[in-house]
Design a protein around this motif. Structure first.
Motif, PDB file in Angstrom:
ATOM      1  N   PHE A  69      21.364  55.949  84.354  1.00  0.00           N
ATOM      2  CA  PHE A  69      22.027  56.231  85.618  1.00  0.00           C
ATOM      3  C   PHE A  69      22.203  54.945  86.424  1.00  0.00           C
ATOM      4  N   GLU A  70      23.357  54.839  87.074  1.00  0.00           N
ATOM      5  CA  GLU A  70      23.619  53.713  87.962  1.00  0.00           C
ATOM      6  C   GLU A  70      22.751  53.842  89.206  1.00  0.00           C
ATOM      7  N   ASP A  71      22.242  52.708  89.699  1.00  0.00           N
ATOM      8  CA  ASP A  71      21.426  52.753  90.909  1.00  0.00           C
ATOM      9  C   ASP A  71      22.298  53.089  92.112  1.00  0.00           C
ATOM     10  N   SER A  72      21.669  53.591  93.165  1.00  0.00           N
ATOM     11  CA  SER A  72      22.419  54.069  94.332  1.00  0.00           C
ATOM     12  C   SER A  72      23.184  52.940  95.011  1.00  0.00           C
ATOM     13  N   TRP A  73      22.588  51.758  95.084  1.00  0.00           N
ATOM     14  CA  TRP A  73      23.288  50.630  95.707  1.00  0.00           C
ATOM     15  C   TRP A  73      24.477  50.186  94.847  1.00  0.00           C
ATOM     16  N   GLY A  74      24.279  50.185  93.527  1.00  0.00           N
ATOM     17  CA  GLY A  74      25.387  49.823  92.646  1.00  0.00           C
ATOM     18  C   GLY A  74      26.556  50.775  92.770  1.00  0.00           C
ATOM     19  N   ASN A  75      26.249  52.076  92.862  1.00  0.00           N
ATOM     20  CA  ASN A  75      27.318  53.068  93.033  1.00  0.00           C
ATOM     21  C   ASN A  75      28.071  52.860  94.340  1.00  0.00           C
ATOM     22  N   ALA A  76      27.323  52.614  95.421  1.00  0.00           N
ATOM     23  CA  ALA A  76      27.972  52.424  96.720  1.00  0.00           C
ATOM     24  C   ALA A  76      28.854  51.179  96.713  1.00  0.00           C
ATOM     25  N   CYS A  77      28.381  50.107  96.098  1.00  0.00           N
ATOM     26  CA  CYS A  77      29.169  48.870  96.038  1.00  0.00           C
ATOM     27  C   CYS A  77      30.399  49.049  95.156  1.00  0.00           C
ATOM     28  N   MET A  78      30.238  49.728  94.008  1.00  0.00           N
ATOM     29  CA  MET A  78      31.383  49.958  93.123  1.00  0.00           C
ATOM     30  C   MET A  78      32.458  50.789  93.800  1.00  0.00           C
ATOM     31  N   LYS A  79      32.041  51.828  94.487  1.00  0.00           N
ATOM     32  CA  LYS A  79      33.012  52.692  95.154  1.00  0.00           C
ATOM     33  C   LYS A  79      33.818  51.909  96.180  1.00  0.00           C
ATOM     34  N   HIS A  80      33.138  51.053  96.933  1.00  0.00           N
ATOM     35  CA  HIS A  80      33.822  50.266  97.956  1.00  0.00           C
ATOM     36  C   HIS A  80      34.743  49.215  97.328  1.00  0.00           C
ATOM     37  N   LEU A  81      34.245  48.489  96.327  1.00  0.00           N
ATOM     38  CA  LEU A  81      35.001  47.363  95.786  1.00  0.00           C
ATOM     39  C   LEU A  81      36.122  47.806  94.844  1.00  0.00           C
ATOM     40  N   SER A  82      35.947  48.917  94.119  1.00  0.00           N
ATOM     41  CA  SER A  82      37.006  49.360  93.211  1.00  0.00           C
ATOM     42  C   SER A  82      38.266  49.740  93.975  1.00  0.00           C
ATOM     43  N   GLN A  83      38.100  50.202  95.203  1.00  0.00           N
ATOM     44  CA  GLN A  83      39.261  50.537  96.029  1.00  0.00           C
ATOM     45  C   GLN A  83      39.998  49.282  96.496  1.00  0.00           C
ATOM     46  N   ARG A  84      39.402  48.140  96.286  1.00  0.00           N
ATOM     47  CA  ARG A  84      40.004  46.873  96.706  1.00  0.00           C
ATOM     48  C   ARG A  84      40.366  45.988  95.517  1.00  0.00           C
ATOM     49  N   GLY A  85      40.434  46.587  94.325  1.00  0.00           N
ATOM     50  CA  GLY A  85      40.916  45.874  93.154  1.00  0.00           C
ATOM     51  C   GLY A  85      39.867  45.132  92.369  1.00  0.00           C
ATOM     52  N   TYR A  86      38.578  45.432  92.566  1.00  0.00           N
ATOM     53  CA  TYR A  86      37.515  44.760  91.830  1.00  0.00           C
ATOM     54  C   TYR A  86      36.970  45.663  90.730  1.00  0.00           C
ATOM     55  N   VAL A  87      36.526  45.030  89.651  1.00  0.00           N
ATOM     56  CA  VAL A  87      35.929  45.734  88.517  1.00  0.00           C
ATOM     57  C   VAL A  87      34.555  45.129  88.258  1.00  0.00           C
ATOM     58  N   LYS A  88      33.561  45.979  88.095  1.00  0.00           N
ATOM     59  CA  LYS A  88      32.223  45.464  87.776  1.00  0.00           C
ATOM     60  C   LYS A  88      32.181  45.064  86.308  1.00  0.00           C
TER      61      LYS A  88
END
Length: 573
Positions: A69-88
């Motif tokens: 499972f992805e950690d809670s902070w990682g999920n929050a950061c991914m959700k925010h950054l993916s909407q701005r064109g970033y990929v982890k």
């Protein structure tokens, strides 16, 4: 702003790009982002960064389930950054120490040899509550290493922190990479809760100097600065001017320093440093270095910094290139063509993923198919894979394809974005094709009579074509012309495809053509009326085809019964 430059004039071949990087370090003190907006962590002046790395210490969660499972902070950061064109591109975790690295989509296929490492230093090297996690990569031909560290705590553990630094740099290895150790990389960015304190100076003096804004006076007592001056640790590393107040230790939810019985002295525990490889013709420019004291969730303030490096855009070109994708529709097969442009090993375990634009990480695909068979890829052009209709998206939108290489353990090719649309309704398809046919007929020099005949024939042609296309998608033999098909998970792989397009029928006899066309058009109208009653036009067509098949089976069954009655011998009376 601080900068690190090589001796002499730097010669950068080819087009140069000012590649911007943002680093964030934060000891979250076992808190979660449940009611926290992570956007302030990533705010920065100037153009958006091309790469973002966030290092966390004392992150919450169960390390035993972290691999699933992805950690809670990682999920929050991914959700925010993916909407701005970033990929982890990668995450590395060791118990409560995490490092997440994101890049803008446009750079995804230019990053190679992404490797990770971790080192335990807690409890004599047996426990991972302290130590370091690292993500390294080749970025446009430059080796970049990012290390997130949580060193030993408490004022009196200064010597232990120095020992841990050397243990980390000596232990971490990256087999198969041009830079095999941390210190061999062109660029090193070292972030984290380094836990260096202010000594010797008492609590009241520290508080007074902070109130007076005399940060440079306090930094004379900083253990990290002293270790660098004496060559004990972090030799060759640079750090920007510290113009922000100490980042530790606050009463949670406030900007008030520790008021507990322990009254720990404030200090700059959270740091961001960098180093370039000696002799490398590279440079680093630091644009900002600051803390974020308005984020009060933890007893630490986050620290962030923006850098830029010069990269050669001619280096690390994508190793796989996709042909433009056109005319993909929901529920229909999709054929993708690509070429391997370099002499690289390919594997049967390589795969091509179908992603919706805005995806957050490489496993965030809608579906995927396996690539072509193993071997070296030089000259491998015209490779073709098939996405089966059942696995195609139901939702129209903007999508793209990515090629994942098991050899490089990353994405090495990205297609241009393309649209997947809903299939047109039968009557809309008929109207569109009829309009095209009539427009072509009206532009010809034939007589009005021949034009009417051509129009009628075209309508019959249209209905034949629509019926042929929809029937093809409902028959079990719809993929007869596709070779080399292999199923797995969400898709299949194929060799080549060839389909014959319908050929228009014409008739010299005007009356026969009219009668035939009227009959076919009437049949097409009946099919359209049936399609309107179903949930979708394609399902309706499938039902009609299935009903016709059942009628043929019933007719055959009746014939078999009649044949049986005729051939059955008469019984004696």
């Amino acid at each position: 702003m601080a900068a690190s430059k090589p001796q002499g004039q730097q010669q950068t071949p080819g087009p140069s790009h000012n590649f911007r990087l943002q680093f964030i370090t934060w000891n979250v003190c076992d808190t979660t982002p449940l009611h926290v907006n992570v956007a302030p962590l990533f705010r920065a002046e100037g153009p958006p960064p091309d790469l973002i790395a966030i290092g966390l210490q004392e992150a919450p969660g169960n390390p035993a389930t972290a691999v699933i499972f992805e950690d809670s902070w990682g999920n929050a950061c991914m959700k925010h950054l993916s909407q701005r064109g970033y990929v982890k591109i990668r995450t590395e975790r060791m118990q409560a120490i995490l490092l997440h690295v994101f890049v803008k989509l446009e750079h995804l296929a230019h990053i190679r040899w992404i490797k990770t490492a971790f080192t335990r230093t807690g409890v004599g090297g047996y426990w991972g509550n302290k130590g370091a996690v690292t993500v390294r990569m080749d970025l446009y031909g430059n080796s970049v290493c990012i290390t997130n560290t949580h060193l030993a705590a408490h004022l009196e553990q200064n010597e232990i922190r120095i020992q841990e630094f050397h243990a980390i740099t000596e232990a971490q290895r990256f087999p198969g990479c041009r830079a095999g150790t941390i210190m061999e990389h062109d660029f090193i960015f070292w972030i984290g809760d380094l836990n260096f304190r202010l000594d010797p100076i008492d609590y009241e003096a520290v508080i007074k100097n902070i109130a007076d804004g005399r940060f440079q006076k306090l930094l004379e007592f900083d253990q990290l600065k002293e270790a660098q001056r004496e060559g004990l640790a972090f030799s060759g590393f640079s750090e920007g001017n510290i113009t922000f107040q100490p980042t530790y230790k606050f009463d949670k939810g406030t900007t008030i320093y520790d008021t507990s019985e322990k009254q720990r002295k404030p200090g700059w525990c959270d740091r961001i440093l960098w180093r370039t490889r000696p002799g490398a013709e590279v440079s680093v420019t630091q644009h900002s270095y600051t803390s974020l004291p308005h984020i009060k969730q933890s007893d630490h303030s986050p620290v962030t910094s923006i850098f830029s490096i010069q990269v050669d855009l001619n280096k690390n070109q994508p190793l796989v290139r996709f042909e433009p994708v056109r005319n993909w529709m929901c529920g229909y097969k999709g054929v993708a063509s690509y070429s391997v442009v370099m002499d690289i090993p390919t594997s049967g375990w390589d795969w091509i993923g179908l992603y919706k634009v805005g995806f957050s990480h490489p496993k965030d695909y809608h579906t995927y198919v396996w690539g072509e068979s193993a071997g070296f890829g030089k000259g491998k052009r015209g490779c073709m894979v098939l996405f089966e209709p059942p696995y195609m998206p139901d939702e129209p939108g903007c999508y793209l394809l990515c090629y994942w290489s098991t050899h490089f353990d990353c994405i090495i090719g990205v297609s241009e974005p393309f649209q997947i649309t809903k299939p047109p309704k039968l009557e809309e398809a008929v109207d569109a094709l009829t309009f095209d046919k009539r427009r072509g007929s009206s532009s010809s020099s034939s007589s009005s009579t021949s034009t009417s005949s051509a129009d009628t024939a075209s309508e019959a042609d249209i209905l034949d074509q629509v019926d042929a296309e929809t029937t093809t998608n409902t028959e079990d033999k719809q993929e007869e012309n596709i070779t080399g098909i292999e199923r797995h998970g969400g898709g299949i792989e194929q060799g080549k495809e060839g389909e014959a397009s319908p050929t228009p029928n014409t008739d010299d006899n005007q009356e026969q053509t009219d009668e035939k066309a009227e009959g076919v058009i009437q049949q097409g109208k009946e099919e359209t009326q049936k399609a309107r009653k179903s949930k979708s036009d394609l399902e309706a067509t499938s039902q009609v085809t299935q009903r016709q098949e059942e009628e043929r089976k019933d007719q055959k069954s009746k014939e078999d019964e009649e044949h049986a009655e005729i051939t059955e011998p008469l019984l004696p009376v």
